[in-house]
Design a protein around this motif. Structure first.
Motif, PDB file in Angstrom:
ATOM      1  N   PHE A 132     -36.748 -50.263 -32.962  1.00  0.00           N
ATOM      2  CA  PHE A 132     -36.637 -49.171 -31.987  1.00  0.00           C
ATOM      3  C   PHE A 132     -35.854 -48.042 -32.641  1.00  0.00           C
ATOM      4  CE2 PHE A 132     -35.580 -46.850 -28.180  1.00  0.00           C
ATOM      5  CZ  PHE A 132     -36.733 -46.985 -27.433  1.00  0.00           C
ATOM      6  N   ASP A 133     -36.511 -47.401 -33.606  1.00  0.00           N
ATOM      7  CA  ASP A 133     -35.891 -46.335 -34.391  1.00  0.00           C
ATOM      8  C   ASP A 133     -36.979 -45.342 -34.790  1.00  0.00           C
ATOM      9  OD1 ASP A 133     -34.669 -44.690 -36.276  1.00  0.00           O
ATOM     10  OD2 ASP A 133     -34.166 -46.312 -37.657  1.00  0.00           O
ATOM     11  N   PRO A 134     -36.937 -44.114 -34.260  1.00  0.00           N
ATOM     12  CA  PRO A 134     -38.001 -43.157 -34.579  1.00  0.00           C
ATOM     13  C   PRO A 134     -38.044 -42.754 -36.051  1.00  0.00           C
ATOM     14  CG  PRO A 134     -36.255 -42.094 -33.330  1.00  0.00           C
ATOM     15  CD  PRO A 134     -35.946 -43.565 -33.357  1.00  0.00           C
ATOM     16  N   TYR A 135     -36.984 -43.030 -36.797  1.00  0.00           N
ATOM     17  CA  TYR A 135     -36.986 -42.733 -38.239  1.00  0.00           C
ATOM     18  C   TYR A 135     -37.556 -43.887 -39.063  1.00  0.00           C
ATOM     19  CZ  TYR A 135     -34.173 -38.581 -37.323  1.00  0.00           C
ATOM     20  OH  TYR A 135     -33.721 -37.371 -36.863  1.00  0.00           O
ATOM     21  N   ASP A 136     -37.739 -45.049 -38.442  1.00  0.00           N
ATOM     22  CA  ASP A 136     -38.367 -46.157 -39.153  1.00  0.00           C
ATOM     23  C   ASP A 136     -39.840 -45.789 -39.346  1.00  0.00           C
ATOM     24  OD1 ASP A 136     -38.313 -49.214 -39.947  1.00  0.00           O
ATOM     25  OD2 ASP A 136     -40.142 -48.841 -38.784  1.00  0.00           O
ATOM     26  N   PRO A 137     -40.317 -45.761 -40.588  1.00  0.00           N
ATOM     27  CA  PRO A 137     -41.687 -45.288 -40.833  1.00  0.00           C
ATOM     28  C   PRO A 137     -42.761 -46.048 -40.065  1.00  0.00           C
ATOM     29  CG  PRO A 137     -40.486 -45.506 -42.899  1.00  0.00           C
ATOM     30  CD  PRO A 137     -39.622 -46.090 -41.835  1.00  0.00           C
ATOM     31  N   VAL A 138     -42.687 -47.371 -40.059  1.00  0.00           N
ATOM     32  CA  VAL A 138     -43.718 -48.166 -39.395  1.00  0.00           C
ATOM     33  C   VAL A 138     -43.631 -47.990 -37.877  1.00  0.00           C
ATOM     34  CG1 VAL A 138     -44.576 -50.517 -39.001  1.00  0.00           C
ATOM     35  CG2 VAL A 138     -43.866 -49.809 -41.302  1.00  0.00           C
ATOM     36  N   ALA A 139     -42.427 -47.982 -37.339  1.00  0.00           N
ATOM     37  CA  ALA A 139     -42.261 -47.787 -35.895  1.00  0.00           C
ATOM     38  C   ALA A 139     -42.757 -46.408 -35.477  1.00  0.00           C
ATOM     39  CB  ALA A 139     -40.797 -47.973 -35.508  1.00  0.00           C
ATOM     40  N   ASN A 140     -42.469 -45.398 -36.285  1.00  0.00           N
ATOM     41  CA  ASN A 140     -42.879 -44.033 -35.977  1.00  0.00           C
ATOM     42  C   ASN A 140     -44.399 -43.908 -35.991  1.00  0.00           C
ATOM     43  OD1 ASN A 140     -43.571 -41.099 -36.919  1.00  0.00           O
ATOM     44  ND2 ASN A 140     -41.510 -40.960 -36.049  1.00  0.00           N
ATOM     45  N   ILE A 141     -45.029 -44.423 -37.040  1.00  0.00           N
ATOM     46  CA  ILE A 141     -46.492 -44.359 -37.138  1.00  0.00           C
ATOM     47  C   ILE A 141     -47.129 -45.097 -35.965  1.00  0.00           C
ATOM     48  CG2 ILE A 141     -48.512 -45.134 -38.460  1.00  0.00           C
ATOM     49  CD1 ILE A 141     -46.759 -44.817 -41.004  1.00  0.00           C
ATOM     50  N   THR A 142     -46.656 -46.304 -35.695  1.00  0.00           N
ATOM     51  CA  THR A 142     -47.273 -47.142 -34.673  1.00  0.00           C
ATOM     52  C   THR A 142     -47.116 -46.530 -33.284  1.00  0.00           C
ATOM     53  OG1 THR A 142     -46.754 -49.034 -36.085  1.00  0.00           O
ATOM     54  CG2 THR A 142     -47.503 -49.520 -33.874  1.00  0.00           C
ATOM     55  N   ALA A 143     -45.920 -46.013 -32.969  1.00  0.00           N
ATOM     56  CA  ALA A 143     -45.707 -45.373 -31.664  1.00  0.00           C
ATOM     57  C   ALA A 143     -46.558 -44.111 -31.540  1.00  0.00           C
ATOM     58  CB  ALA A 143     -44.224 -45.047 -31.473  1.00  0.00           C
ATOM     59  N   ALA A 144     -46.606 -43.302 -32.598  1.00  0.00           N
ATOM     60  CA  ALA A 144     -47.400 -42.077 -32.559  1.00  0.00           C
ATOM     61  C   ALA A 144     -48.880 -42.395 -32.384  1.00  0.00           C
ATOM     62  CB  ALA A 144     -47.172 -41.263 -33.828  1.00  0.00           C
ATOM     63  N   CYS A 145     -49.370 -43.417 -33.068  1.00  0.00           N
ATOM     64  CA  CYS A 145     -50.775 -43.803 -32.923  1.00  0.00           C
ATOM     65  C   CYS A 145     -51.053 -44.365 -31.534  1.00  0.00           C
ATOM     66  CB  CYS A 145     -51.168 -44.807 -34.001  1.00  0.00           C
ATOM     67  SG  CYS A 145     -51.272 -44.060 -35.645  1.00  0.00           S
ATOM     68  N   ASN A 146     -50.090 -45.065 -30.960  1.00  0.00           N
ATOM     69  CA  ASN A 146     -50.221 -45.580 -29.598  1.00  0.00           C
ATOM     70  C   ASN A 146     -50.324 -44.402 -28.618  1.00  0.00           C
ATOM     71  OD1 ASN A 146     -50.362 -47.555 -27.599  1.00  0.00           O
ATOM     72  ND2 ASN A 146     -48.151 -47.806 -27.481  1.00  0.00           N
ATOM     73  N   TYR A 147     -49.483 -43.411 -28.802  1.00  0.00           N
ATOM     74  CA  TYR A 147     -49.516 -42.200 -27.983  1.00  0.00           C
ATOM     75  C   TYR A 147     -50.851 -41.463 -28.162  1.00  0.00           C
ATOM     76  CZ  TYR A 147     -48.742 -37.284 -26.796  1.00  0.00           C
ATOM     77  OH  TYR A 147     -48.875 -36.012 -26.291  1.00  0.00           O
ATOM     78  N   ALA A 148     -51.261 -41.266 -29.407  1.00  0.00           N
ATOM     79  CA  ALA A 148     -52.506 -40.551 -29.682  1.00  0.00           C
ATOM     80  C   ALA A 148     -53.711 -41.289 -29.093  1.00  0.00           C
ATOM     81  CB  ALA A 148     -52.686 -40.348 -31.185  1.00  0.00           C
ATOM     82  N   ALA A 149     -53.684 -42.614 -29.124  1.00  0.00           N
ATOM     83  CA  ALA A 149     -54.774 -43.400 -28.539  1.00  0.00           C
ATOM     84  C   ALA A 149     -54.828 -43.183 -27.033  1.00  0.00           C
ATOM     85  CB  ALA A 149     -54.588 -44.881 -28.863  1.00  0.00           C
ATOM     86  N   ASP A 150     -53.668 -43.147 -26.402  1.00  0.00           N
ATOM     87  CA  ASP A 150     -53.604 -42.949 -24.959  1.00  0.00           C
ATOM     88  C   ASP A 150     -54.060 -41.536 -24.575  1.00  0.00           C
ATOM     89  OD1 ASP A 150     -52.886 -43.818 -22.280  1.00  0.00           O
ATOM     90  OD2 ASP A 150     -51.149 -42.483 -22.438  1.00  0.00           O
ATOM     91  N   ARG A 151     -53.682 -40.569 -25.358  1.00  0.00           N
ATOM     92  CA  ARG A 151     -53.944 -39.162 -25.024  1.00  0.00           C
ATOM     93  C   ARG A 151     -55.285 -38.651 -25.559  1.00  0.00           C
ATOM     94  NH1 ARG A 151     -49.976 -34.387 -24.123  1.00  0.00           N
ATOM     95  NH2 ARG A 151     -51.554 -32.847 -23.619  1.00  0.00           N
ATOM     96  N   TYR A 152     -55.664 -39.059 -26.782  1.00  0.00           N
ATOM     97  CA  TYR A 152     -56.852 -38.506 -27.441  1.00  0.00           C
ATOM     98  C   TYR A 152     -57.909 -39.544 -27.812  1.00  0.00           C
ATOM     99  CZ  TYR A 152     -53.438 -34.766 -28.001  1.00  0.00           C
ATOM    100  OH  TYR A 152     -52.484 -33.822 -27.766  1.00  0.00           O
ATOM    101  N   GLY A 153     -57.645 -40.797 -27.533  1.00  0.00           N
ATOM    102  CA  GLY A 153     -58.577 -41.868 -27.884  1.00  0.00           C
ATOM    103  C   GLY A 153     -58.270 -42.525 -29.212  1.00  0.00           C
ATOM    104  N   SER A 154     -57.634 -41.796 -30.134  1.00  0.00           N
ATOM    105  CA  SER A 154     -57.261 -42.329 -31.445  1.00  0.00           C
ATOM    106  C   SER A 154     -56.560 -41.237 -32.241  1.00  0.00           C
ATOM    107  CB  SER A 154     -58.505 -42.778 -32.217  1.00  0.00           C
ATOM    108  OG  SER A 154     -58.186 -43.111 -33.553  1.00  0.00           O
ATOM    109  N   ILE A 155     -55.715 -41.639 -33.163  1.00  0.00           N
ATOM    110  CA  ILE A 155     -55.088 -40.687 -34.088  1.00  0.00           C
ATOM    111  C   ILE A 155     -56.170 -39.999 -34.914  1.00  0.00           C
ATOM    112  CG2 ILE A 155     -54.699 -42.358 -35.948  1.00  0.00           C
ATOM    113  CD1 ILE A 155     -52.178 -39.648 -34.930  1.00  0.00           C
TER     114      ILE A 155
END
Length: 162
Positions: A132-155
């Motif tokens: 649970f750290d937005p600076y952690d590369p894997v956590a950041n990518i995964t959360a952003a892709c989760n958001y993009a999937a919800d909002r746009y269908g996919s990163i």
């Protein structure tokens, strides 16, 4: 003893002999089936199973690949190329990038990390199994892709700031 003076082998002994000739492993495994009296005679040797844990290099390629594996486990769509393209646009691959000048920053929540996620979005779309750290590369990518999937269908469907 038979009349001719020779010892007569039992059926079990003949089968065990044939199995022993065929191979020790087969005989050991078959002994319980033909009446072995000792548990140790039928106990197979311990088999060491190689670890299936994947290790990833501590670089952009490794972070993307690890994130893709986590995303697959959680049903989050996205491709290596879509993630890479967006990372290059958002942070040039710097996991500690921070945007202190846009409208989010003006409101006190600057975008952070590889895919420039703000804290509330990171918290809402954080994926279990990542720090649970937005600076952690894997956590950041995964959360952003989760958001993009919800909002746009996919990163993969994101071609600009999101």
């Amino acid at each position: 003893m038979p009349a001719n003076g020779q010892y007569r082998r039992s059926r079990s002994a003949r089968i065990a002999r044939k199995l022993a000739v065929a191979g020790t492993g087969a005989a050991v495994l078959a002994l319980p089936l033909i009446g072995a009296t000792s548990a140790s005679a039928a106990t197979p040797t311990a088999v060491t199973v190689a670890s299936t844990a994947t290790t990833y290099p501590n670089n952009l390629d490794g972070w993307i690949r690890e994130s893709l594996d986590i995303m697959a486990q959680h049903g989050i769509p996205g491709s290596y190329n879509g993630i890479y393209r967006n990372i290059m646009r958002e942070s040039s691959g710097n996991p500690y990038a921070i945007n202190n000048w846009d409208s989010n920053a003006a409101k006190g929540t600057p975008s952070k990390g590889l895919l420039q996620v703000i804290d509330p979005t990171f918290a809402a779309y954080h994926v279990p199994g990542t720090p649970f750290d937005p600076y952690d590369p894997v956590a950041n990518i995964t959360a952003a892709c989760n958001y993009a999937a919800d909002r746009y269908g996919s990163i993969d469907n994101v071609f600009g700031a999101y």
